[in-house]
Design a protein around this motif. Structure first.
Motif, PDB file in Angstrom:
ATOM      1  N   LEU A 191     -61.034 -46.548   5.036  1.00 50.49           N
ATOM      2  CA  LEU A 191     -62.406 -46.790   4.600  1.00 50.49           C
ATOM      3  C   LEU A 191     -62.681 -46.231   3.211  1.00 50.49           C
ATOM      4  CD1 LEU A 191     -64.459 -46.142   7.872  1.00 50.49           C
ATOM      5  CD2 LEU A 191     -63.804 -48.334   6.865  1.00 50.49           C
ATOM      6  N   PHE A 192     -61.933 -45.185   2.815  1.00 49.38           N
ATOM      7  CA  PHE A 192     -62.150 -44.595   1.501  1.00 49.38           C
ATOM      8  C   PHE A 192     -61.737 -45.538   0.375  1.00 49.38           C
ATOM      9  CE2 PHE A 192     -62.172 -40.828   4.160  1.00 49.38           C
ATOM     10  CZ  PHE A 192     -63.167 -40.048   3.586  1.00 49.38           C
ATOM     11  N   ASN A 193     -61.000 -46.573   0.700  1.00 49.34           N
ATOM     12  CA  ASN A 193     -60.566 -47.528  -0.313  1.00 49.34           C
ATOM     13  C   ASN A 193     -61.526 -48.700  -0.477  1.00 49.34           C
ATOM     14  OD1 ASN A 193     -58.128 -46.084  -0.745  1.00 49.34           O
ATOM     15  ND2 ASN A 193     -57.186 -47.085   1.031  1.00 49.34           N
ATOM     16  N   LEU A 194     -62.535 -48.769   0.399  1.00 49.29           N
ATOM     17  CA  LEU A 194     -63.483 -49.877   0.328  1.00 49.29           C
ATOM     18  C   LEU A 194     -64.490 -49.654  -0.798  1.00 49.29           C
ATOM     19  CD1 LEU A 194     -64.289 -50.679   4.061  1.00 49.29           C
ATOM     20  CD2 LEU A 194     -62.751 -51.882   2.518  1.00 49.29           C
ATOM     21  N   GLN A 195     -64.690 -50.667  -1.606  1.00 51.77           N
ATOM     22  CA  GLN A 195     -65.647 -50.627  -2.706  1.00 51.77           C
ATOM     23  C   GLN A 195     -66.432 -51.931  -2.732  1.00 51.77           C
ATOM     24  OE1 GLN A 195     -66.066 -48.034  -4.939  1.00 51.77           O
ATOM     25  NE2 GLN A 195     -64.527 -46.794  -3.861  1.00 51.77           N
ATOM     26  N   LYS A 196     -67.728 -51.823  -3.037  1.00 47.22           N
ATOM     27  CA  LYS A 196     -68.535 -53.039  -3.196  1.00 47.22           C
ATOM     28  C   LYS A 196     -68.093 -53.738  -4.484  1.00 47.22           C
ATOM     29  CE  LYS A 196     -73.258 -54.700  -3.902  1.00 47.22           C
ATOM     30  NZ  LYS A 196     -72.904 -55.353  -5.185  1.00 47.22           N
ATOM     31  N   LYS A 197     -67.792 -55.020  -4.385  1.00 49.34           N
ATOM     32  CA  LYS A 197     -67.354 -55.782  -5.546  1.00 49.34           C
ATOM     33  C   LYS A 197     -68.548 -56.113  -6.452  1.00 49.34           C
ATOM     34  CE  LYS A 197     -63.740 -57.910  -2.707  1.00 49.34           C
ATOM     35  NZ  LYS A 197     -63.221 -59.166  -2.142  1.00 49.34           N
ATOM     36  N   ASP A 198     -68.266 -56.308  -7.724  1.00 51.80           N
ATOM     37  CA  ASP A 198     -69.334 -56.573  -8.694  1.00 51.80           C
ATOM     38  C   ASP A 198     -70.129 -57.825  -8.347  1.00 51.80           C
ATOM     39  OD1 ASP A 198     -68.579 -54.334 -10.115  1.00 51.80           O
ATOM     40  OD2 ASP A 198     -67.330 -55.432 -11.547  1.00 51.80           O
ATOM     41  N   ASP A 199     -69.436 -58.859  -7.872  1.00 51.83           N
ATOM     42  CA  ASP A 199     -70.103 -60.115  -7.557  1.00 51.83           C
ATOM     43  C   ASP A 199     -70.453 -60.243  -6.077  1.00 51.83           C
ATOM     44  OD1 ASP A 199     -67.512 -60.229  -6.696  1.00 51.83           O
ATOM     45  OD2 ASP A 199     -67.142 -62.292  -7.349  1.00 51.83           O
ATOM     46  N   GLU A 200     -70.409 -59.129  -5.359  1.00 48.62           N
ATOM     47  CA  GLU A 200     -70.657 -59.132  -3.921  1.00 48.62           C
ATOM     48  C   GLU A 200     -72.067 -58.643  -3.628  1.00 48.62           C
ATOM     49  OE1 GLU A 200     -68.080 -57.727  -0.046  1.00 48.62           O
ATOM     50  OE2 GLU A 200     -68.276 -56.306  -1.697  1.00 48.62           O
ATOM     51  N   SER A 201     -72.790 -59.356  -2.776  1.00 49.87           N
ATOM     52  CA  SER A 201     -74.136 -58.936  -2.400  1.00 49.87           C
ATOM     53  C   SER A 201     -74.052 -57.760  -1.434  1.00 49.87           C
ATOM     54  CB  SER A 201     -74.891 -60.093  -1.737  1.00 49.87           C
ATOM     55  OG  SER A 201     -74.305 -60.431  -0.485  1.00 49.87           O
TER      56      SER A 201
ATOM     57  N   LEU B  21     -70.506 -47.777  -2.772  1.00 51.15           N
ATOM     58  CA  LEU B  21     -71.561 -48.406  -3.566  1.00 51.15           C
ATOM     59  C   LEU B  21     -71.519 -47.920  -5.008  1.00 51.15           C
ATOM     60  CD1 LEU B  21     -74.506 -47.959  -1.036  1.00 51.15           C
ATOM     61  CD2 LEU B  21     -73.457 -50.149  -1.639  1.00 51.15           C
ATOM     62  N   PRO B  22     -71.875 -48.769  -5.986  1.00 52.34           N
ATOM     63  CA  PRO B  22     -71.986 -48.312  -7.375  1.00 52.34           C
ATOM     64  C   PRO B  22     -73.121 -47.299  -7.473  1.00 52.34           C
ATOM     65  CG  PRO B  22     -71.929 -50.710  -7.242  1.00 52.34           C
ATOM     66  CD  PRO B  22     -72.129 -50.214  -5.848  1.00 52.34           C
ATOM     67  N   ILE B  23     -72.962 -46.279  -8.312  1.00 52.98           N
ATOM     68  CA  ILE B  23     -73.983 -45.220  -8.390  1.00 52.98           C
ATOM     69  C   ILE B  23     -75.296 -45.742  -8.953  1.00 52.98           C
ATOM     70  CG2 ILE B  23     -72.296 -43.353  -8.560  1.00 52.98           C
ATOM     71  CD1 ILE B  23     -72.738 -43.345 -11.572  1.00 52.98           C
ATOM     72  N   GLU B  24     -75.252 -46.873  -9.696  1.00 50.05           N
ATOM     73  CA  GLU B  24     -76.495 -47.431 -10.236  1.00 50.05           C
ATOM     74  C   GLU B  24     -77.212 -48.324  -9.229  1.00 50.05           C
ATOM     75  OE1 GLU B  24     -73.116 -50.197 -11.496  1.00 50.05           O
ATOM     76  OE2 GLU B  24     -73.496 -48.037 -11.371  1.00 50.05           O
ATOM     77  N   CYS B  25     -76.620 -48.527  -8.069  1.00 51.35           N
ATOM     78  CA  CYS B  25     -77.221 -49.368  -7.031  1.00 51.35           C
ATOM     79  C   CYS B  25     -78.435 -48.669  -6.421  1.00 51.35           C
ATOM     80  CB  CYS B  25     -76.172 -49.669  -5.949  1.00 51.35           C
ATOM     81  SG  CYS B  25     -76.797 -50.684  -4.585  1.00 51.35           S
ATOM     82  N   GLU B  26     -79.523 -49.425  -6.213  1.00 49.08           N
ATOM     83  CA  GLU B  26     -80.741 -48.860  -5.637  1.00 49.08           C
ATOM     84  C   GLU B  26     -80.491 -48.278  -4.248  1.00 49.08           C
ATOM     85  OE1 GLU B  26     -83.702 -48.435  -6.877  1.00 49.08           O
ATOM     86  OE2 GLU B  26     -83.364 -49.421  -8.792  1.00 49.08           O
ATOM     87  N   LEU B  27     -79.617 -48.924  -3.471  1.00 46.29           N
ATOM     88  CA  LEU B  27     -79.309 -48.436  -2.127  1.00 46.29           C
ATOM     89  C   LEU B  27     -78.584 -47.093  -2.197  1.00 46.29           C
ATOM     90  CD1 LEU B  27     -79.179 -48.701   0.915  1.00 46.29           C
ATOM     91  CD2 LEU B  27     -77.189 -50.209   0.653  1.00 46.29           C
ATOM     92  N   TYR B  28     -77.697 -46.941  -3.161  1.00 51.59           N
ATOM     93  CA  TYR B  28     -76.993 -45.653  -3.341  1.00 51.59           C
ATOM     94  C   TYR B  28     -78.006 -44.537  -3.606  1.00 51.59           C
ATOM     95  CZ  TYR B  28     -73.753 -42.159  -5.196  1.00 51.59           C
ATOM     96  OH  TYR B  28     -73.043 -41.002  -5.420  1.00 51.59           O
ATOM     97  N   ARG B  29     -78.993 -44.826  -4.455  1.00 53.58           N
ATOM     98  CA  ARG B  29     -80.017 -43.823  -4.771  1.00 53.58           C
ATOM     99  C   ARG B  29     -80.848 -43.479  -3.531  1.00 53.58           C
ATOM    100  NH1 ARG B  29     -85.386 -44.176  -8.197  1.00 53.58           N
ATOM    101  NH2 ARG B  29     -85.379 -46.259  -7.344  1.00 53.58           N
TER     102      ARG B  29
END
Length: 208
Positions: A9-19, A50-58
């Protein structure tokens, strides 16, 4: 089906073009293949992806969820906002296309022999509208400015009130249908207020 260990699971990342919605689905599928996956690890790795700039991450940083069920509920709520924002962005782009085509026609010039020169872009590529980033949720902003005289009331919600989802309430429309944080009308009006110099105290540093 091949079972995997929690480290996967630590290798999972949200893709740039992924909702966000697709990321949730992909994460749940991968988690289902983990042997004895601890909920705390799943919660931590979901946010980590999640990207750190993502609203959900915040949101998950400022208001950590107590359980994995709560985390997915929060994520699903934000996926509605993400879907709404994507649809609005697509609609704005489509609406701008006739203007861009007209601008391109105006930019076409003739050379000295009367032939048309190749079109040259001016001012760089066209940009698409994006929402301002705030330091607090837009629902909290509304709670602080709802009595201000410059706040415009929205049009009433359409549809049969008896058939609406009463678990979702919008403070802006003052009715049941969706959450305030997912309200496209409030997001749009808030952007208009910012452009007119209101609510600027809630804007995140460097977000303009």
């Amino acid at each position: 089906m091949i079972k995997k260990n929690p480290d996967h699971l630590f290798n999972l990342q949200k893709k740039d073009d992924e909702s966000i919605r697709d990321y949730i689905k992909r994460f749940k599928v991968e988690r289902a293949n983990i042997i004895g996956c601890d909920d705390r690890i799943a919660s931590s790795t979901f946010k980590r992806g999640l990207p750190i700039e993502c609203e959900l991450y915040r949101e998950l940083t400022l208001s950590p969820c107590q359980t994995l069920v709560e985390l997915f509920a929060t994520a699903e709520r934000y996926s509605l906002w993400d879907d709404d924002w994507t649809a609005g962005k697509k609609a704005t782009k489509q609406a701008d296309q006739p203007v861009e085509l007209a601008s391109q026609r105006n930019d076409m010039i003739k050379d000295k022999d009367g032939g048309k020169c190749e079109l040259q872009p001016q001012g760089g590529a066209p940009t698409t509208k994006s929402y301002t980033k705030f330091t607090i949720l837009i629902q909290q902003i509304l709670a602080q400015v709802k009595n201000m005289p410059w706040l415009k009331k929205p049009l009433p919600l359409k549809g049969n009130p008896a058939k609406k989802d009463t678990s979702r309430y919008c403070e802006f429309h003052e009715g049941h249908c969706h959450y305030t944080n997912d309200c496209f009308a409030w997001k749009k009006h808030l952007e208009e207020l910012v452009e007119n110099g209101y609510c600027t105290e809630f804007i995140a540093r460097g977000a303009i």
